[in-house]
Design a protein around this motif. Structure first.
Motif, PDB file in Angstrom:
ATOM      1  N   PRO A 153      13.991   9.566  -0.777  1.00 49.80           N
ATOM      2  CA  PRO A 153      14.535   8.271  -0.349  1.00 49.80           C
ATOM      3  C   PRO A 153      15.982   8.364   0.122  1.00 49.80           C
ATOM      4  O   PRO A 153      16.476   7.461   0.781  1.00 49.80           O
ATOM      5  CB  PRO A 153      14.417   7.407  -1.599  1.00 49.80           C
ATOM      6  N   LEU A 154      16.681   9.441  -0.162  1.00 53.46           N
ATOM      7  CA  LEU A 154      18.057   9.603   0.284  1.00 53.46           C
ATOM      8  C   LEU A 154      18.137  10.117   1.716  1.00 53.46           C
ATOM      9  O   LEU A 154      19.199  10.077   2.326  1.00 53.46           O
ATOM     10  CB  LEU A 154      18.806  10.556  -0.642  1.00 53.46           C
ATOM     11  N   LYS A 155      17.036  10.581   2.250  1.00 54.68           N
ATOM     12  CA  LYS A 155      17.039  11.159   3.591  1.00 54.68           C
ATOM     13  C   LYS A 155      17.572  10.178   4.646  1.00 54.68           C
ATOM     14  O   LYS A 155      18.419  10.563   5.438  1.00 54.68           O
ATOM     15  CB  LYS A 155      15.638  11.644   3.960  1.00 54.68           C
ATOM     16  N   PRO A 156      17.132   8.908   4.690  1.00 53.89           N
ATOM     17  CA  PRO A 156      17.695   7.991   5.692  1.00 53.89           C
ATOM     18  C   PRO A 156      19.205   7.791   5.515  1.00 53.89           C
ATOM     19  O   PRO A 156      19.935   7.724   6.499  1.00 53.89           O
ATOM     20  CB  PRO A 156      16.940   6.689   5.458  1.00 53.89           C
ATOM     21  N   PRO A 214       5.381   5.015  -7.762  1.00 53.07           N
ATOM     22  CA  PRO A 214       4.786   5.433  -6.491  1.00 53.07           C
ATOM     23  C   PRO A 214       5.293   6.823  -6.113  1.00 53.07           C
ATOM     24  O   PRO A 214       6.442   7.162  -6.390  1.00 53.07           O
ATOM     25  CB  PRO A 214       5.280   4.386  -5.488  1.00 53.07           C
ATOM     26  N   VAL A 215       4.426   7.608  -5.508  1.00 56.08           N
ATOM     27  CA  VAL A 215       4.807   8.919  -5.009  1.00 56.08           C
ATOM     28  C   VAL A 215       5.216   8.736  -3.549  1.00 56.08           C
ATOM     29  O   VAL A 215       4.477   8.159  -2.753  1.00 56.08           O
ATOM     30  CB  VAL A 215       3.643   9.928  -5.131  1.00 56.08           C
ATOM     31  N   LEU A 216       6.407   9.200  -3.212  1.00 51.88           N
ATOM     32  CA  LEU A 216       6.939   9.042  -1.864  1.00 51.88           C
ATOM     33  C   LEU A 216       6.615  10.262  -1.005  1.00 51.88           C
ATOM     34  O   LEU A 216       6.455  11.367  -1.519  1.00 51.88           O
ATOM     35  CB  LEU A 216       8.456   8.834  -1.914  1.00 51.88           C
ATOM     36  N   SER A 217       6.571  10.064   0.293  1.00 53.21           N
ATOM     37  CA  SER A 217       6.280  11.182   1.193  1.00 53.21           C
ATOM     38  C   SER A 217       7.530  11.988   1.521  1.00 53.21           C
ATOM     39  O   SER A 217       7.446  13.127   1.943  1.00 53.21           O
ATOM     40  CB  SER A 217       5.636  10.685   2.489  1.00 53.21           C
ATOM     41  N   LYS A 259       0.826  -1.203   0.000  1.00 52.46           N
ATOM     42  CA  LYS A 259       0.000   0.000   0.000  1.00 52.46           C
ATOM     43  C   LYS A 259       0.860   1.251   0.000  1.00 52.46           C
ATOM     44  O   LYS A 259       1.899   1.305   0.624  1.00 52.46           O
ATOM     45  CB  LYS A 259      -0.921   0.001   1.209  1.00 52.46           C
ATOM     46  N   ASN A 260       0.403   2.241  -0.724  1.00 49.64           N
ATOM     47  CA  ASN A 260       1.088   3.533  -0.785  1.00 49.64           C
ATOM     48  C   ASN A 260       0.042   4.612  -0.566  1.00 49.64           C
ATOM     49  O   ASN A 260      -0.806   4.832  -1.421  1.00 49.64           O
ATOM     50  CB  ASN A 260       1.780   3.702  -2.135  1.00 49.64           C
ATOM     51  N   GLN A 261       0.111   5.304   0.557  1.00 49.24           N
ATOM     52  CA  GLN A 261      -0.877   6.326   0.884  1.00 49.24           C
ATOM     53  C   GLN A 261      -0.695   7.607   0.087  1.00 49.24           C
ATOM     54  O   GLN A 261      -1.562   8.463   0.086  1.00 49.24           O
ATOM     55  CB  GLN A 261      -0.842   6.630   2.377  1.00 49.24           C
ATOM     56  N   ASN A 262       0.432   7.762  -0.594  1.00 46.02           N
ATOM     57  CA  ASN A 262       0.684   8.967  -1.375  1.00 46.02           C
ATOM     58  C   ASN A 262       0.242   8.836  -2.822  1.00 46.02           C
ATOM     59  O   ASN A 262       0.372   9.770  -3.590  1.00 46.02           O
ATOM     60  CB  ASN A 262       2.172   9.327  -1.315  1.00 46.02           C
ATOM     61  N   GLY A 263      -0.237   7.675  -3.212  1.00 41.48           N
ATOM     62  CA  GLY A 263      -0.726   7.477  -4.563  1.00 41.48           C
ATOM     63  C   GLY A 263       0.369   7.115  -5.548  1.00 41.48           C
ATOM     64  O   GLY A 263       1.507   6.810  -5.177  1.00 41.48           O
ATOM     65  N   TYR A 264       0.007   7.144  -6.804  1.00 40.41           N
ATOM     66  CA  TYR A 264       0.898   6.747  -7.896  1.00 40.41           C
ATOM     67  C   TYR A 264       0.783   7.749  -9.026  1.00 40.41           C
ATOM     68  O   TYR A 264      -0.252   8.371  -9.216  1.00 40.41           O
ATOM     69  CB  TYR A 264       0.522   5.350  -8.407  1.00 40.41           C
TER      70      TYR A 264
END
Length: 131
Positions: free
Chosen positions: A117-120, A111-114, A2-7
């Protein structure tokens, strides 16, 4: 998953209509718009727009600006739909109904991320540097 940010559906290829008559191009364009309107009515699409053929591309350390955002029209992004669906499978099922597919259009489903992805990775690197 599931992706709550949509696609996002990215429509790749701006020359799908080559070889079609003006009437055929009009028919497919109308089918494309009817498909989008149907997705909007169902609440599955929340935005979407075609992109202009012209534009600028900015790259390199100096921010070099050149005309044209793409090398070839078959690789250019011609437009997008933002979907409000929970799974990749549902987004792909919608993409498979694209009226441009039989004419050479491609649909990239992302997928649209919240957050970035480089932040971690950045946090891990900061922790290592701090020691």
């Amino acid at each position: 998953m599931k992706n709550q940010n949509g696609y996002m559906l990215l429509f790749v290829g701006m020359d799908w209509h080559k070889g079609l008559s003006p009437e055929q191009t009009q028919r497919v364009s109308e089918e494309w718009m009817a498909w989008f309107r149907g997705l909007m009515a169902e609440g599955k699409a929340i935005a979407g727009h075609p992109l202009a053929f012209e534009g600028k591309s900015v790259s390199g350390k100096e921010g070099q600006v050149i005309d044209g955002p793409f090398a070839e029209t078959k690789e250019a992004i011609g437009g997008y739909f933002m979907l409000d669906v929970a799974t990749m499978d549902e987004a792909v099922a919608i993409a498979r109904k694209c009226p441009g597919l039989p004419f050479g259009a491609k649909v990239e489903v992302r997928p649209v991320l919240s957050e970035c992805p480089l932040k971690p990775e950045t946090k891990i690197q900061e922790a290592v540097v701090a020691k």
